[in-house]
Motif scaffolding. Structure first.
Motif, PDB file in Angstrom:
ATOM      1  N   TYR A   1       0.840  -1.197   0.000  1.00 27.78           N
ATOM      2  CA  TYR A   1       0.000   0.000   0.000  1.00 27.78           C
ATOM      3  C   TYR A   1       0.877   1.251   0.000  1.00 27.78           C
ATOM      4  O   TYR A   1       1.810   1.367   0.797  1.00 27.78           O
ATOM      5  N   THR A   2       0.564   2.191  -0.881  1.00 31.37           N
ATOM      6  CA  THR A   2       1.355   3.421  -0.969  1.00 31.37           C
ATOM      7  C   THR A   2       0.897   4.491   0.027  1.00 31.37           C
ATOM      8  O   THR A   2       1.462   5.583   0.042  1.00 31.37           O
ATOM      9  N   HIS A   3      -0.130   4.181   0.781  1.00 23.36           N
ATOM     10  CA  HIS A   3      -0.719   5.179   1.688  1.00 23.36           C
ATOM     11  C   HIS A   3      -1.240   6.394   0.930  1.00 23.36           C
ATOM     12  O   HIS A   3      -1.154   7.534   1.388  1.00 23.36           O
ATOM     13  N   CYS A   4      -1.767   6.099  -0.232  1.00 21.14           N
ATOM     14  CA  CYS A   4      -2.453   7.129  -1.015  1.00 21.14           C
ATOM     15  C   CYS A   4      -3.668   6.454  -1.649  1.00 21.14           C
ATOM     16  O   CYS A   4      -3.566   5.330  -2.147  1.00 21.14           O
ATOM     17  N   VAL A   5      -4.806   7.125  -1.588  1.00 15.52           N
ATOM     18  CA  VAL A   5      -6.008   6.598  -2.238  1.00 15.52           C
ATOM     19  C   VAL A   5      -6.428   7.546  -3.359  1.00 15.52           C
ATOM     20  O   VAL A   5      -6.072   8.723  -3.352  1.00 15.52           O
ATOM     21  N   ALA A   6      -7.165   6.988  -4.316  1.00 20.71           N
ATOM     22  CA  ALA A   6      -7.686   7.805  -5.409  1.00 20.71           C
ATOM     23  C   ALA A   6      -9.208   7.669  -5.444  1.00 20.71           C
ATOM     24  O   ALA A   6      -9.730   6.556  -5.501  1.00 20.71           O
ATOM     25  N   TYR A   7      -9.881   8.806  -5.375  1.00 22.17           N
ATOM     26  CA  TYR A   7     -11.329   8.843  -5.583  1.00 22.17           C
ATOM     27  C   TYR A   7     -11.554   9.305  -7.012  1.00 22.17           C
ATOM     28  O   TYR A   7     -11.071  10.358  -7.401  1.00 22.17           O
TER      29      TYR A   7
ATOM     30  N   THR B   1      -8.756  -4.015  -3.482  1.00 24.71           N
ATOM     31  CA  THR B   1      -8.110  -2.702  -3.485  1.00 24.71           C
ATOM     32  C   THR B   1      -9.067  -1.593  -3.903  1.00 24.71           C
ATOM     33  O   THR B   1      -8.680  -0.440  -3.965  1.00 24.71           O
ATOM     34  N   VAL B   2     -10.314  -1.950  -4.186  1.00 24.23           N
ATOM     35  CA  VAL B   2     -11.316  -0.907  -4.445  1.00 24.23           C
ATOM     36  C   VAL B   2     -12.369  -0.975  -3.351  1.00 24.23           C
ATOM     37  O   VAL B   2     -12.868  -2.047  -3.037  1.00 24.23           O
ATOM     38  N   ALA B   3     -12.652   0.171  -2.764  1.00 25.23           N
ATOM     39  CA  ALA B   3     -13.666   0.239  -1.722  1.00 25.23           C
ATOM     40  C   ALA B   3     -14.650   1.350  -2.094  1.00 25.23           C
ATOM     41  O   ALA B   3     -14.471   2.023  -3.106  1.00 25.23           O
ATOM     42  N   GLN B   4     -15.687   1.506  -1.288  1.00 23.35           N
ATOM     43  CA  GLN B   4     -16.600   2.602  -1.554  1.00 23.35           C
ATOM     44  C   GLN B   4     -16.164   3.833  -0.773  1.00 23.35           C
ATOM     45  O   GLN B   4     -15.922   3.758   0.427  1.00 23.35           O
ATOM     46  N   GLY B   5     -16.014   4.952  -1.479  1.00 20.38           N
ATOM     47  CA  GLY B   5     -15.682   6.206  -0.829  1.00 20.38           C
ATOM     48  C   GLY B   5     -16.905   7.082  -0.765  1.00 20.38           C
ATOM     49  O   GLY B   5     -17.818   6.938  -1.577  1.00 20.38           O
ATOM     50  N   THR B   6     -16.928   7.977   0.213  1.00 20.52           N
ATOM     51  CA  THR B   6     -18.083   8.864   0.350  1.00 20.52           C
ATOM     52  C   THR B   6     -17.666  10.304   0.067  1.00 20.52           C
ATOM     53  O   THR B   6     -16.497  10.670   0.209  1.00 20.52           O
ATOM     54  N   LEU B   7     -18.662  11.089  -0.303  1.00 21.36           N
ATOM     55  CA  LEU B   7     -18.419  12.506  -0.552  1.00 21.36           C
ATOM     56  C   LEU B   7     -17.835  13.171   0.685  1.00 21.36           C
ATOM     57  O   LEU B   7     -16.978  14.050   0.596  1.00 21.36           O
ATOM     58  N   GLY B   8     -18.281  12.697   1.865  1.00 21.33           N
ATOM     59  CA  GLY B   8     -17.760  13.278   3.109  1.00 21.33           C
ATOM     60  C   GLY B   8     -16.249  13.106   3.231  1.00 21.33           C
ATOM     61  O   GLY B   8     -15.534  14.032   3.643  1.00 21.33           O
TER      62      GLY B   8
ATOM     63  N   THR C   1     -21.530   8.814  -3.293  1.00 22.89           N
ATOM     64  CA  THR C   1     -20.592   7.698  -3.131  1.00 22.89           C
ATOM     65  C   THR C   1     -19.860   7.476  -4.450  1.00 22.89           C
ATOM     66  O   THR C   1     -20.396   7.787  -5.520  1.00 22.89           O
ATOM     67  N   MET C   2     -18.663   6.980  -4.339  1.00 23.51           N
ATOM     68  CA  MET C   2     -17.855   6.741  -5.562  1.00 23.51           C
ATOM     69  C   MET C   2     -16.764   5.725  -5.244  1.00 23.51           C
ATOM     70  O   MET C   2     -16.560   5.372  -4.078  1.00 23.51           O
ATOM     71  N   SER C   3     -16.067   5.273  -6.277  1.00 26.19           N
ATOM     72  CA  SER C   3     -14.977   4.309  -6.065  1.00 26.19           C
ATOM     73  C   SER C   3     -13.811   4.967  -5.347  1.00 26.19           C
ATOM     74  O   SER C   3     -13.444   6.108  -5.644  1.00 26.19           O
ATOM     75  N   LYS C   4     -13.248   4.225  -4.420  1.00 23.05           N
ATOM     76  CA  LYS C   4     -12.054   4.660  -3.697  1.00 23.05           C
ATOM     77  C   LYS C   4     -11.009   3.574  -3.948  1.00 23.05           C
ATOM     78  O   LYS C   4     -11.199   2.421  -3.553  1.00 23.05           O
ATOM     79  N   TRP C   5      -9.935   3.939  -4.663  1.00 28.05           N
ATOM     80  CA  TRP C   5      -8.920   2.963  -5.040  1.00 28.05           C
ATOM     81  C   TRP C   5      -7.749   3.051  -4.075  1.00 28.05           C
ATOM     82  O   TRP C   5      -7.145   4.117  -3.925  1.00 28.05           O
ATOM     83  N   GLY C   6      -7.437   1.956  -3.459  1.00 26.18           N
ATOM     84  CA  GLY C   6      -6.196   1.890  -2.691  1.00 26.18           C
ATOM     85  C   GLY C   6      -5.056   1.669  -3.679  1.00 26.18           C
ATOM     86  O   GLY C   6      -5.117   0.760  -4.498  1.00 26.18           O
ATOM     87  N   ILE C   7      -4.043   2.536  -3.632  1.00 21.11           N
ATOM     88  CA  ILE C   7      -2.959   2.434  -4.613  1.00 21.11           C
ATOM     89  C   ILE C   7      -1.830   1.587  -4.038  1.00 21.11           C
ATOM     90  O   ILE C   7      -1.293   1.899  -2.967  1.00 21.11           O
TER      91      ILE C   7
END
Lengths: 461, 461
Positions: free
Chosen positions: A203-209, A269-276, A299-305
């Motif tokens: 894990y790079t400790h960076c996520v992408a929405y 490595t893909v989770a659900q991300g929220t607008l919050g 809600t949108m995709s949250k990718w763990g990089i």
């Protein structure tokens, strides 16, 4: 009578993974006379990632692999990702102040920090699934087998073919195996052993929405110019990248956010991300950025990089096995060039296999040694540059997300990063593939002339 | 009758600081017809730092400033710092494993990680005081004034000369002032204001212990090859650099050690270091390194390294004042190229002043505007590259001193740094000064053609 007058058995190569690198390499190897089988674990072609872009340099490499490859790319609807405007046909990358507001009287003001000219059609973007479909049309029927999940590769000794077994109980043979099976490569596990730390990405400790936003809404937030052109808004602990897609009907917006926590589950490595979550990351940023984030969905995709930065692969080859693309050097996406690096790999391997095919036509006995020498040359030519990219992508993420962007007293310092970002980008965009091909051919000849591809130890005193 | 038939008043420039950059610039400005005065605060020429080395590229820049400069360098006894050997005339930098021992059976084994070819006479080293003495001989008597410590510079309005006052109560006038007064520059303080954070350099949290060791003792520790050639031993939190000096009679050894603490006293950057401190830093390193450290003296100089990384100078010019060399961009010494960057500055300024002199011969009224435009051009041409060096030197120190060198599981990762170190070194060594000079002349012409040297604001939206 010449040896080449005998029809010889073709070289048979198994490519594990039917992603973009696997299929592009397949097209190249078929062109140079290799018999190829592609084993893809999915039921259809993988659609991970909505879009993908290639540099002009990577497209020139594709053309050397086989002119059918850029034709396939363009037939799949690729477009230049970020035009300079009507007066200027070039593509640019732009880095823009996403955080700081110097002028209270004009809170929508954003300073352009740095602009880098990528040249005419500097990037061409396409939908990943459409490019794959177009590539499959170039490949003869029967080459690609779906629903084949690799279990093992067994080396049964020189002059015998490698044995591949699959989770469905079936097996296959090949003279060599090339793993193009991506960030979670099974071939990498087999090559290194499952306990090697490089056998799994970290894990790079960076996520992408990621999300798509209709152009009219993007213009409301950003104004017409920014919405219609690529911009990367930088700030403390995050950056926001967007560019127009779908004939300017929408923008693709990607919010990269630093994450101090561990990723909960390596297998997903893909989770659900929220607008919050996204709003929290861009709190305190400048109004145009916050206005754009307000237009993200609930809600949108949250990718763990994940990448191979922390534990790089020590060697890309072992005997008649080798790794290409993300399987060899999975990178974070901050240079937007991970797939381009895999295309360079495919060009190097295609060139080597052309040599192997020619040599085996003269001397069919040499097949095993020639393949080992080819893969050893490939490792020597490709490993340094492609692992540099993994490091460099981490580095530019650090620079994009410097804490200093949030501190007015450190803004001069923070901006000194762009000379480095420019250099790193140009190292990718202006790759001298002609020299790489010369080194590839020379390296292969040297290895074949000397000790059957054995590696020399590094200098020690 | 042409204006140039009138003998016009010469341009008078005050250079503050009689270090290497100040004197090299003096030689260049005198050549192009500027009247120069150098004000140096010391009683004699500064001897800070026993040795200094210049890249082949910097020596080519010196030659363009005035062919007398490289002649002075060579007359002062400069020698190539690290020869490749009798069969190979090139200089190399070598990075070597200072810490890890993979083989218990051969604890004196060290792996060469990376070797970089600097070309024929890639570096030429000299004693700093000897080069200064040779430069002074090139400069006519009366140009350099010693014991002049600058107090203030007053701008009394356009078409009036600047007024310099000194701590001894004296004063002087000049059309322009160039600060070559080093890391603790007074001109920088005057240009930025004393409260600006860039007015003083900051501690890099790295110290350097320096000593000379007789060659026979160095060979005892390192063996002949390593002792006779430049090597940089890398390891966790420190690195040890050495190269032969004094016709191979001695080696110059520099131990760079990370220091988590603050530096006690900004006004004194040299302290006394003890053998115990150095031994503690290299505890657990490989036997050759520890054997060499054992041959360090009981006490030696300990240099606190300060630079302008944290707070870079926002602009190198203001009106008819400008900064060059360390005054503008004081750097840590990890690229060994701080003085080379100042030589590039001096070439840029010499080229600009040649233009100013030519223009003022035609139109003496333009002097003030021409000087402002020249310094503004200088800032635009030089600031990005020279501040990049400050950043890059910090970065390579971090890479030389990675904690990962101490962890066998991270050794593959640690070694992936060398592609970056190589790129950074080549960016210094292969500087395209011809293009810089073209940009300098174009930039100056544009500024003179447009708005008297006023800067354009950066793009904002």
């Amino acid at each position: 009578m010449e040896a080449s007058d005998h029809p010889t058995e073709p070289i048979e190569i198994a490519i594990v993974g039917g992603g973009i690198i696997g299929l592009v390499l397949t097209v190249g190897l078929l062109r140079v006379g290799v018999k190829v089988k592609v084993y893809e674990q999915a039921k259809g072609f993988r659609e991970i990632g909505a879009g993908i872009a290639f540099t002009a340099n990577a497209i020139r490499c594709m053309n050397l692999i086989d002119p059918a490859v850029p034709v396939a790319l363009r037939s799949s609807g690729s477009v230049a990702t970020s035009n300079g405007g009507e007066q200027d046909p070039n593509d640019y990358l732009r880095w823009i102040d996403g955080y700081d507001r110097h002028r209270e009287d004009d809170p929508y003001r954003q300073q352009l920090f740095f602009k880098l000219d990528a040249g005419y059609r500097g990037f061409e973007g396409c939908r990943r699934d459409q490019f794959l479909e177009a590539l499959v049309k170039v490949i003869p029927p029967g080459v690609v087998e779906l629903k084949k999940r690799l279990a093992t590769v067994e080396d049964r000794g020189n002059d015998k073919k490698l044995l591949l077994t699959f989770r469905d109980g079936t097996a296959a043979e090949a003279d060599a195996v090339i793993g193009c099976d991506g960030v979670k490569s099974r071939v990498r596990q087999i090559l290194l052993g499952e306990d090697d730390p490089a056998s799994r990405p970290r894990y790079t400790h960076c996520v992408a929405y990621r999300t798509l936003i209709p152009m009219d809404k993007a213009i409301e937030a950003l104004g017409t110019y920014k919405a219609m052109n690529q911009h990367n808004h930088v700030g403390p602990n995050a950056n926001l990248l967007h560019y127009p897609v779908a004939n300017n009907a929408m923008i693709n917006a990607v919010a990269f956010v630093r994450d101090p926590n561990d990723w909960p589950d390596d297998t997903q490595t893909v989770a659900q991300g929220t607008l919050g979550d996204v709003k929290a990351a861009f709190e305190g940023w400048c109004p145009p950025v916050r206005d754009l984030v307000d237009r993200f969905p609930e809600t949108m995709s949250k990718w763990g990089i994940f990448d191979l930065w922390e534990y790089p692969v020590p060697r890309y080859n072992s005997g008649r096995l080798c790794l290409a693309g993300d399987a060899a050097h999975a990178t974070s996406p901050h240079h937007g060039a991970g797939a381009c690096m895999g295309i360079e790999d495919a060009l190097c391997l295609t060139t080597l296999m052309q040599e192997v095919v020619a040599e085996c036509r003269e001397d069919p006995e040499s097949k095993d040694r020639a393949l080992r020498a080819a893969f050893s040359t490939y490792d020597a030519v490709r490993r340094t540059r492609s692992q540099w990219l993994v490091n460099s992508s981490r580095r530019v993420c650090d620079l994009h997300q410097q804490l200093e962007w949030g501190d007015a007293a450190k803004l001069v310092k923070a901006q000194t990063c762009f000379e480095e970002i420019g250099d790193r980008s140009l190292k990718i965009w202006r790759f001298d593939y002609e020299t790489m091909l010369k080194e590839t051919l020379q390296g292969y000849k040297q290895k074949r002339a000397s000790s059957n591809g054995a590696m020399k130890d590094m200098t020690v005193y």
